[in-house]
Design a protein around this motif. Structure first.
Motif, PDB file in Angstrom:
ATOM      1  N   MET A  20       0.825  -1.197   0.000  1.00 43.67           N
ATOM      2  CA  MET A  20       0.000   0.000   0.000  1.00 43.67           C
ATOM      3  C   MET A  20       0.867   1.257   0.000  1.00 43.67           C
ATOM      4  O   MET A  20       0.507   2.284  -0.591  1.00 43.67           O
ATOM      5  CB  MET A  20      -0.945   0.002   1.194  1.00 43.67           C
ATOM      6  N   GLN A  21       2.014   1.184   0.649  1.00 43.54           N
ATOM      7  CA  GLN A  21       2.923   2.331   0.668  1.00 43.54           C
ATOM      8  C   GLN A  21       3.596   2.536  -0.691  1.00 43.54           C
ATOM      9  O   GLN A  21       3.994   3.650  -1.031  1.00 43.54           O
ATOM     10  CB  GLN A  21       4.000   2.128   1.736  1.00 43.54           C
ATOM     11  N   ILE A  22       3.721   1.449  -1.465  1.00 48.07           N
ATOM     12  CA  ILE A  22       4.418   1.528  -2.749  1.00 48.07           C
ATOM     13  C   ILE A  22       3.499   1.959  -3.877  1.00 48.07           C
ATOM     14  O   ILE A  22       3.803   2.885  -4.638  1.00 48.07           O
ATOM     15  CB  ILE A  22       5.074   0.170  -3.078  1.00 48.07           C
ATOM     16  N   ASP A  23       2.344   1.280  -4.004  1.00 47.08           N
ATOM     17  CA  ASP A  23       1.482   1.583  -5.156  1.00 47.08           C
ATOM     18  C   ASP A  23      -0.005   1.634  -4.828  1.00 47.08           C
ATOM     19  O   ASP A  23      -0.831   1.784  -5.719  1.00 47.08           O
ATOM     20  CB  ASP A  23       1.734   0.590  -6.293  1.00 47.08           C
ATOM     21  N   TYR A  24      -0.361   1.489  -3.553  1.00 43.83           N
ATOM     22  CA  TYR A  24      -1.753   1.530  -3.100  1.00 43.83           C
ATOM     23  C   TYR A  24      -2.609   0.467  -3.776  1.00 43.83           C
ATOM     24  O   TYR A  24      -3.803   0.641  -3.996  1.00 43.83           O
ATOM     25  CB  TYR A  24      -2.367   2.917  -3.312  1.00 43.83           C
ATOM     26  N   GLY A  25      -1.985  -0.651  -4.098  1.00 44.17           N
ATOM     27  CA  GLY A  25      -2.731  -1.783  -4.620  1.00 44.17           C
ATOM     28  C   GLY A  25      -2.582  -1.996  -6.109  1.00 44.17           C
ATOM     29  O   GLY A  25      -2.328  -1.065  -6.867  1.00 44.17           O
ATOM     30  N   ALA A  26      -2.742  -3.264  -6.530  1.00 44.42           N
ATOM     31  CA  ALA A  26      -2.701  -3.600  -7.949  1.00 44.42           C
ATOM     32  C   ALA A  26      -3.914  -3.001  -8.655  1.00 44.42           C
ATOM     33  O   ALA A  26      -4.902  -2.611  -8.019  1.00 44.42           O
ATOM     34  CB  ALA A  26      -2.678  -5.122  -8.118  1.00 44.42           C
ATOM     35  N   SER A  27      -3.855  -2.945  -9.973  1.00 44.79           N
ATOM     36  CA  SER A  27      -4.932  -2.370 -10.770  1.00 44.79           C
ATOM     37  C   SER A  27      -6.279  -2.995 -10.422  1.00 44.79           C
ATOM     38  O   SER A  27      -6.453  -4.210 -10.501  1.00 44.79           O
ATOM     39  CB  SER A  27      -4.633  -2.587 -12.257  1.00 44.79           C
ATOM     40  N   SER A  28      -7.243  -2.157 -10.038  1.00 47.99           N
ATOM     41  CA  SER A  28      -8.580  -2.646  -9.696  1.00 47.99           C
ATOM     42  C   SER A  28      -9.238  -3.311 -10.895  1.00 47.99           C
ATOM     43  O   SER A  28      -9.901  -4.349 -10.761  1.00 47.99           O
ATOM     44  CB  SER A  28      -9.453  -1.487  -9.190  1.00 47.99           C
ATOM     45  N   LEU A  29      -9.076  -2.707 -12.061  1.00 48.01           N
ATOM     46  CA  LEU A  29      -9.698  -3.257 -13.263  1.00 48.01           C
ATOM     47  C   LEU A  29      -9.098  -4.614 -13.624  1.00 48.01           C
ATOM     48  O   LEU A  29      -9.814  -5.543 -14.005  1.00 48.01           O
ATOM     49  CB  LEU A  29      -9.535  -2.274 -14.419  1.00 48.01           C
ATOM     50  N   SER A  30      -7.764  -4.744 -13.504  1.00 45.18           N
ATOM     51  CA  SER A  30      -7.118  -6.023 -13.790  1.00 45.18           C
ATOM     52  C   SER A  30      -7.554  -7.094 -12.793  1.00 45.18           C
ATOM     53  O   SER A  30      -7.779  -8.252 -13.175  1.00 45.18           O
ATOM     54  CB  SER A  30      -5.594  -5.869 -13.751  1.00 45.18           C
ATOM     55  N   GLN A  31      -7.687  -6.717 -11.528  1.00 43.80           N
ATOM     56  CA  GLN A  31      -8.134  -7.682 -10.533  1.00 43.80           C
ATOM     57  C   GLN A  31      -9.554  -8.147 -10.825  1.00 43.80           C
ATOM     58  O   GLN A  31      -9.878  -9.339 -10.708  1.00 43.80           O
ATOM     59  CB  GLN A  31      -8.056  -7.068  -9.133  1.00 43.80           C
ATOM     60  N   TRP A  32     -10.401  -7.215 -11.192  1.00 46.49           N
ATOM     61  CA  TRP A  32     -11.776  -7.568 -11.536  1.00 46.49           C
ATOM     62  C   TRP A  32     -11.797  -8.533 -12.718  1.00 46.49           C
ATOM     63  O   TRP A  32     -12.472  -9.563 -12.688  1.00 46.49           O
ATOM     64  CB  TRP A  32     -12.580  -6.303 -11.875  1.00 46.49           C
ATOM     65  N   ALA A  33     -11.044  -8.205 -13.772  1.00 50.21           N
ATOM     66  CA  ALA A  33     -11.011  -9.053 -14.964  1.00 50.21           C
ATOM     67  C   ALA A  33     -10.485 -10.446 -14.630  1.00 50.21           C
ATOM     68  O   ALA A  33     -11.024 -11.458 -15.109  1.00 50.21           O
ATOM     69  CB  ALA A  33     -10.151  -8.401 -16.043  1.00 50.21           C
ATOM     70  N   ALA A  34      -9.440 -10.522 -13.817  1.00 51.79           N
ATOM     71  CA  ALA A  34      -8.870 -11.817 -13.445  1.00 51.79           C
ATOM     72  C   ALA A  34      -9.876 -12.648 -12.663  1.00 51.79           C
ATOM     73  O   ALA A  34     -10.022 -13.859 -12.893  1.00 51.79           O
ATOM     74  CB  ALA A  34      -7.598 -11.611 -12.622  1.00 51.79           C
ATOM     75  N   GLY A  35     -10.573 -12.020 -11.730  1.00 52.18           N
ATOM     76  CA  GLY A  35     -11.584 -12.736 -10.946  1.00 52.18           C
ATOM     77  C   GLY A  35     -12.692 -13.287 -11.817  1.00 52.18           C
ATOM     78  O   GLY A  35     -13.102 -14.451 -11.678  1.00 52.18           O
TER      79      GLY A  35
END
Length: 488
Positions: free
Chosen positions: A354-369
């Protein structure tokens, strides 16, 4: 080393030499090439500009006379920018000094050459460790995935620290089929498995500690642990993988802090560690209190039969950190991977992420799920496996026709790679350079073992069938031209 992606306009009334001079001068004036910047070699510039070397020499001579460049014997040509017309009221920042002071070392020179050459047109990429664009999901498949989605809204904001909960649940369900019992709370979504290694390096290990790993290993081609102040120490392999019985002695001598292993379709050798060796490795590491990073990004790419259960499946003490990814199996562009481990470890690394990038891409995570939950992931894997079987057969047939007297190799049962071992020593840097000049990009063995100068990592995943046949035939000719007489 800087790269050049510009060419002079042959239809311009301005002479080509003058165009080159103006191009370089503008790079200096605009601050893109700062004081101390080293220019590519004359040969490399001539190739980039698609001109005779004499034209480049003449342009550089003019810029040197103008006080913009200076050349040193053996040191190449560098920007010096000493003319009054280009000097500001204060001296320009010497960014090259800052670059050299950075804590993260640059890529190995050969890796830099590979990274640049991969995007040149007409290159046959015989070593590239990724799927061919023809094997990636078609754009219409992704569009259909977005179009039919109704159950879950598409997220456009930040996700929780550990990542999208739905994706983590899907990963947990998949891992159960592999014998790994875990929960979403013990899963961290990362921007590719490489980021997981970076988080482990800065979040769990002490500066000065040693990472034990197979020799050879993909990890030798990176600086992910070295940049955090750690050392790498290779442990010998045999046909069954890392020799677990040697670990106590290596840990005692090198004070190993953690073990990194790719037991399934190893990179670069393609080896698969048998179930018995995995059990032995876990037992020895438990006895030695030596944690394990199990990199399992190639697991889904089995071609003949499913590989043994992951080492993590037998882990009852929370001693194994398990890495998975979609980069090798479906799409590197999604940048989605996962790390499974004890919950306190996952929470620690999630906080750092979270300190580095505040999380992986939300859209990519959604697509992967959605990709996993809909069944599209497994459907796509079946297609990829079939295509990789065809490509594997093509490469092995080409090697048999052209290289049987020059080298040996093992039959890969999955993953991407064939580890080609030369019968006779040849100058590998010369081989790399000559192959690249012929339009063939190789991954030499010394990238994965600093003492290995008689092997190549070949990949059947990226090049087309025609390119595989042409590239290997040309490679064999180059090897013979370097004096390898072969043996029967």
């Amino acid at each position: 080393m800087i790269t050049v992606d510009w060419k002079p306009n042959r239809f311009s009334p301005v002479p080509i030499q003058k165009q080159i001079e103006q191009f370089i001068k503008e790079k200096i004036v605009n601050g893109e090439w700062t004081i101390g910047t080293k220019l590519p070699s004359q040969r490399a510039l001539a190739q980039a500009f698609d001109v005779n070397r004499s034209t480049v020499v003449a342009a550089l001579d003019e810029l040197t006379a103008a006080g913009l460049l200076a050349g040193n014997t053996g040191g190449g040509t560098r920007v010096i920018n000493t003319t009054w017309s280009l000097l500001a009221s204060v001296s320009p920042t010497n960014w090259n000094a800052n670059v050299e002071l950075g804590i993260h070392p640059p890529n190995l020179p050969t890796i830099q050459e590979i990274n640049h050459a991969e995007f040149r047109s007409g290159i046959i990429r015989l070593g590239t460790g990724e799927l061919s664009p023809s094997l990636l999901p078609a754009s219409e498949q992704m569009q259909q995935l977005f179009a039919r989605q109704a159950a879950r809204p598409i997220p456009l904001g930040y996700q929780e620290a550990k990542g999208d909960s739905f994706l983590r649940e899907q990963i947990v369900q998949r891992l159960k089929k592999e014998g790994i019992a875990t929960s979403p709370d013990s899963v961290l979504i990362v921007s590719g498995a490489l980021q997981a290694l970076q988080l482990i390096a800065i979040g769990l290990l002490k500066k000065g500690s040693t990472v034990l790993l197979e020799n050879p290993s993909y990890l030798h081609s990176l600086h992910v642990f070295q940049s955090a102040g750690m050392k790498l120490q290779g442990v010998p392999m045999d046909p069954d993988g890392l020799q677990a019985e040697l670990l106590p002695a290596y840990q005692k001598q090198f004070k190993g802090a953690i073990l990194y292993s790719i037991p399934t379709f190893h990179n670069p050798t393609g080896n698969v560690m048998p179930a018995k060796r995995r059990e032995e490795l876990l037992r020895v590491c438990d006895e030695q209190s030596l944690p394990i990073i199990e990199d399992d990004v190639y697991r889904d790419l089995w071609l003949d039969e499913r590989p043994p259960c992951p080492i993590k499946a037998g882990d009852k003490n929370g001693n194994v950190l398990y890495l998975g990814s979609m980069s090798k199996s479906v799409s590197p562009g999604l940048r989605i991977g996962w790390l499974v481990g004890p919950q306190p470890v996952i929470e620690r690394l999630a906080d750092i992420k979270m300190q580095i990038d505040y999380g992986a891409s939300s859209l990519s995570q959604w697509a992967a799920g959605e990709w996993i939950a809909s069944g599209a992931y497994d459907q796509r894997l079946a297609v990829i496996r079939e295509q990789l079987r065809v490509r594997r057969a093509c490469m092995l047939n080409a090697l048999e026709r052209n290289c049987r007297d020059l080298a040996s190799w093992d039959y890969p049962t999955g993953g991407f790679y064939v580890w080609l071992r030369m019968h006779e020593a040849i100058p590998m840097k010369t081989l790399f350079d000559r192959a690249l000049s012929a339009g063939i990009l190789l991954n030499p063995g010394h990238l994965y073992d600093r003492q290995e100068f008689g092997a190549l990592r070949l990949s059947y995943a990226y090049a087309s069938l025609e390119e595989l046949q042409q590239g290997i035939a040309a490679l064999a000719d180059i090897i013979r031209s370097l004096g390898a007489t072969g043996r029967t």
